[in-house]
Write a protein that holds these residues in place. Structure first.
Motif, short mmCIF file in Angstrom:
data_model
loop_
_atom_site.label_atom_id
_atom_site.label_comp_id
_atom_site.label_asym_id
_atom_site.label_seq_id
_atom_site.Cartn_x
_atom_site.Cartn_y
_atom_site.Cartn_z
N ASN A 53 41.38 48.25 48.57
CA ASN A 53 40.47 48.11 47.39
C ASN A 53 40.18 46.94 47.22
OD1 ASN A 53 40.60 48.78 44.12
ND2 ASN A 53 38.87 49.27 45.21
N ASP A 54 38.83 46.48 47.06
CA ASP A 54 38.25 45.13 46.58
C ASP A 54 37.20 45.36 45.80
OD1 ASP A 54 37.73 42.77 46.24
OD2 ASP A 54 36.73 42.19 48.44
N GLY A 55 37.56 45.40 44.43
CA GLY A 55 36.42 45.52 43.24
C GLY A 55 36.13 47.33 43.69
N ASP A 56 34.84 47.40 43.76
CA ASP A 56 34.26 48.83 43.76
C ASP A 56 34.59 49.43 45.34
OD1 ASP A 56 33.98 48.97 41.00
OD2 ASP A 56 31.69 48.16 41.37
N VAL A 57 35.02 48.64 46.25
CA VAL A 57 34.89 49.04 47.62
C VAL A 57 36.40 49.42 47.98
CG1 VAL A 57 34.18 48.31 49.97
CG2 VAL A 57 32.83 47.46 48.07
N TRP A 58 36.09 50.56 48.66
CA TRP A 58 37.50 51.34 49.16
C TRP A 58 37.40 51.20 50.63
CZ3 TRP A 58 41.96 52.54 46.50
CH2 TRP A 58 41.98 52.61 45.36
N GLN A 59 38.28 51.00 51.40
CA GLN A 59 38.19 51.20 52.76
C GLN A 59 39.52 51.60 53.47
OE1 GLN A 59 36.51 47.70 54.34
NE2 GLN A 59 38.24 46.56 54.05
N ALA A 60 39.68 52.19 54.58
CA ALA A 60 40.84 52.68 55.24
C ALA A 60 41.03 52.22 56.62
CB ALA A 60 41.21 54.27 54.97
N THR A 61 41.73 52.09 57.40
CA THR A 61 42.20 52.03 58.76
C THR A 61 43.21 52.88 59.00
OG1 THR A 61 43.41 49.84 58.36
CG2 THR A 61 41.26 49.75 58.85
N ILE A 62 43.05 53.59 60.30
CA ILE A 62 44.29 54.52 60.86
C ILE A 62 44.56 53.74 62.22
CG2 ILE A 62 45.04 56.53 61.65
CD1 ILE A 62 43.23 57.94 59.58
N GLY A 63 45.58 53.04 62.20
CA GLY A 63 45.79 52.11 63.62
C GLY A 63 44.78 51.15 63.44
N SER A 64 44.11 50.83 64.69
CA SER A 64 43.11 49.78 64.62
C SER A 64 41.77 50.28 64.27
CB SER A 64 43.02 49.16 66.01
OG SER A 64 42.82 50.23 67.11
#
Length: 524
Positions: A53-64
Motif C-alpha cells: 500500500n502506497d498512499g491510495d494505491v493497493w497492489q498484490a503479487t502472488i509468486g512473481s
C-alpha cells in the motif's frame, strides 16, 4: 466422502465371443512385468503472497505475478487467474492482514478448501505470507508380477488415497488378436475388465474413465517407486526415537514413561514398514501416533508421509460439529443437543416446513444419524452424499438437506448420513456469528496451536462438516487428547466438561431393528 474417498472406477471392456476373439493368460515372458506409475500434477506446496500500500494505491503479487486487489474499509481481496484467492482484514494497528486463502477444486475429486493465512507487516505499507497450499497428490501404480502357478497377476494401487482402485487383484490376459492385454477381476456379473496396451517410449496406456481419458504409465523409479511401498528400505529405519519436542503444545516422552513397551511398538512399526502392497487387503497406513496422559510418546510415518504433511481426515471430520458445540458452550453460548435448526433454515430461505416432523429434528438427532430424513450412505437415497454433490441445482447443502423428505419420525431409525453431520454447521454459524471454518479456527485450532491445515468447503463457500479437512496427524491427535482430559488442553478448558460427558455417552444401539434392515442385510 465421495470426492475424497476416491473410490474410482476403471473401464474399457473388450467384447468377448468364442468366435471373434480368443484370449490366453499372459506368460511371464511376454507380460509387461514390473511397477508402473502415473501421477496427477501436484500443486505447489506454498506460494508467496505480498500486499503493498502506497498512499491510495493497493497492489498484490502472488509468486512473481501481479494479481487484482480490491480494498474496501480494511477488507482486502486478491484473486489469482487460476481461481485461488485471498480474503482478509487489515488490523487496526496495521500490523497484520488476517484471513483465508481459498483453493479451488481439482479434477481428481479434491474439493475447494480454505486455509487460515496471516500476512505480517515487514515495513510500513508492506505485508507478506508464505501461503500453505494443499498439494493434492494422486499416484496410480500398476504392479504386474508372476504369482502362483506362473499366473501373471496385477494390482492397481493409490497409496496416498489408501485405495485399491477397482479390485483387490487382477489377472493379466493377453489378447491374441493384437499386442494388447486385459486386466480381469472377478467373474460373471461381478467381472471387471480394463484395457491395457503398449505405447511409444516403453510406456503403457490404461483405459481410465475417472479422468475422462486414458492414463499413460511409465516404469516407476527412485522417489516415485518409494511412494508405492510403506518403506522401500527398512534397514536401520525401525529403531524407535522419541517424537521431537516442537512448539505445538505437545509434551513428549518415551514410551516407557507412559507405561508402554518400546519393543512392542518397534515390532508394530516393523510390521507396518514391511507391509506388502500386493496383498489382497493391503495395509496402506500413513501414520501412527500414540499419546497418553497428554504426552506424545510414539510417532511413525509411512508411504512417504511425514509430520508436516496434512492428512485427509475424511469422515473423522464429522466429529468437529460436536467439538465446536462444546467449545461454544464453554464460551457461554446457548447451544445444545436439543436445538432444532431446520425451521430457521427454511424460514431464512422463504420456505415453509413441508412436514411438521422436521420441526422436531434436533442437533442430537443429526449427530447420531437418527433424523428420519431420506438420507443414508446408499446412493439410491436422494440425501446421500454422492447425490448431493452430483446435483447442480442447490449449492447450499444445509438447505438441500433440510428439504429432504421424511421417512421416519425423528429418533426412530439410524442411517449414516453425511448431510446430517454437515447440517449441524447451520446452528454453529448462527450461534457463533461467523463461518463454520472461521469458528473452528478461533475455538479449536488457535487454542490447540494447530499448524497449517485446510478446511473443506461446500459449493456455496461455507465450511463442510461431512468430512474432508486436511490436518497434520500431530494436530488431529490433540482432539482426542483434549477429550481424554475432559475438554482441557495444557491447562486451558477448551470444551465444556459437561459436554464431553454428554457427547461421548452411548446414544444409539446400531442394529437390524434400529436401521430397519433385515438380519441378512444388516449382517452384510
Amino acid at each position: 466422502m465421495r470426492r475424497l474417498i476416491m473410490t474410482l472406477v476403471l473401464i474399457g471392456a473388450i467384447p468377448i465371443s468364442g468366435s471373434a476373439m480368443t484370449q490366453t493368460i499372459a506368460s511371464a515372458r511376454e507380460a509387461p512385468l514390473g511397477l508402473w506409475s502415473w501421477r496427477a500434477n501436484n500443486a505447489a506446496e506454498s506460494r508467496l503472497l505480498m500486499i503493498e500500500n502506497d498512499g491510495d494505491v493497493w497492489q498484490a503479487t502472488i509468486g512473481s505475478e501481479s494479481a487484482p486487489l480490491n480494498h474496501d474499509q480494511g477488507e482486502i481481496s486478491v484473486v489469482h487467474p487460476d481461481g485461488s484467492s485471498f480474503v482478509g482484514q487489515l488490523s487496526a494497528d496495521r500490523s497484520e492482514i488476517r484471513g483465508y486463502w481459498y483453493q479451488p477444486s481439482a479434477a481428481v475429486h479434491y474439493q475447494s478448501v480454505a486455509t487460515p493465512t496471516i500476512l505480517t507487516a515487514e515495513n510500513s505499507g508492506q505485508w507478506r505470507a508464505q501461503v500453505s497450499i494443499q498439494p493434492r497428490p494422486f499416484h496410480v501404480f500398476l504392479d504386474i508380477f508372476e504369482g502362483e502357478d506362473a499366473q501373471i497377476l496385477a494390482v492397481i494401487r493409490n497409496p496416498a488415497g489408501n485405495d485399491t482402485l477397482g479390485a483387490s487383484r487382477f489377472r493379466l490376459v493377453a489378447n491374441e488378436a493384437d499386442d494388447n492385454w486385459t486386466l480381469v477381476a472377478g467373474s460373471g456379473g461381478r467381472e471387471r475388465r480394463h484395457d491395457l496396451r503398449p505405447a511409444d517410449g516403453g510406456a503403457l496406456v490404461l483405459e481410465y474413465d475417472h479422468l475422462a481419458k486414458p492414463i499413460t504409465l511409465r516404469p516407476a523409479t527412485g522417489a516415485i517407486e518409494a511412494k508405492y511401498y510403506s518403506r522401500r528400505d527398512t534397514q536401520g529405519s525401525i529403531a524407535l526415537a522419541s517424537p521431537p519436542q516442537q512448539d505445538d503444545g505437545w509434551v513428549v516422552a518415551t514410551p516407557e514413561e507412559a507405561g508402554f513397551d518400546s519393543a512392542a511398538l518397534e515390532a508394530l512399526t516393523r510390521k507396518l514398514a514391511t507391509a506388502d502392497p500386493r496383498n489382497r487387503r493391503p495395509q496402506m497406513i500413513h501414520s501412527l501416533l500414540v499419546a497418553r496422559g497428554g504426552k506424545l510418546v510414539f510417532e511413525e510415518y509411512f508411504f512417504g508421509h511425514d509430520r508436516n504433511m496434512r492428512h485427509d481426515v475424511r469422515s473423522a471430520g464429522k466429529v468437529f460439529g460436536s467439538v465446536m458445540i462444546g467449545a461454544l458452550q464453554q464460551k457461554g453460548h446457548a447451544i445444545d443437543a436439543a436445538h432444532r435448526p431446520i425451521p430457521d433454515i427454511l424460514e431464512n430461505a422463504g420456505q415453509a416446513i413441508d412436514d411438521k416432523r422436521k420441526a422436531d429434528i434436533t442437533l442430537g438427532h443429526l449427530m447420531t444419524f437418527t433424523s428420519g430424513l431420506d438420507c443414508d450412505a446408499n446412493s439410491d437415497s436422494i440425501g446421500s452424499e454422492s447425490r448431493m454433490w452430483e446435483q447442480q441445482d442447490e449449492t447450499d447443502y444445509w438447505l438441500y438437506t433440510a428439504r429432504l423428505p421424511m421417512l421416519h419420525d425423528p429418533g426412530n431409525r439410524y442411517a449414516y448420513c453425511s448431510g446430517s453431520a454437515n447440517l449441524v454447521g447451520a446452528s454453529l454459524a448462527a450461534a457463533g456469528g461467523t463461518t463454520v471454518y472461521d469458528l473452528f479456527d478461533r475455538l479449536i485450532a488457535k487454542p490447540l496451536k494447530f499448524g497449517p491445515y485446510h478446511w473443506a468447503l461446500a459449493p456455496n463457500g461455507e465450511g463442510y462438516l461431512g468430512g474432508g479437512a486436511y490436518m497434520r496427524p500431530r494436530d488431529i491427535l490433540k482432539i482426542g487428547a483434549m477429550f481424554a482430559a475432559n475438554g482441557a488442553w495444557n491447562g486451558n478448558q477448551v470444551i465444556d466438561e459437561a459436554w464431553v460427558k454428554e457427547s461421548t455417552a452411548p446414544k444409539v444401539a446400531i442394529s437390524a431393528q434400529t436401521t430397519g434392515m433385515s438380519p441378512e442385510q444388516f449382517g452384510n
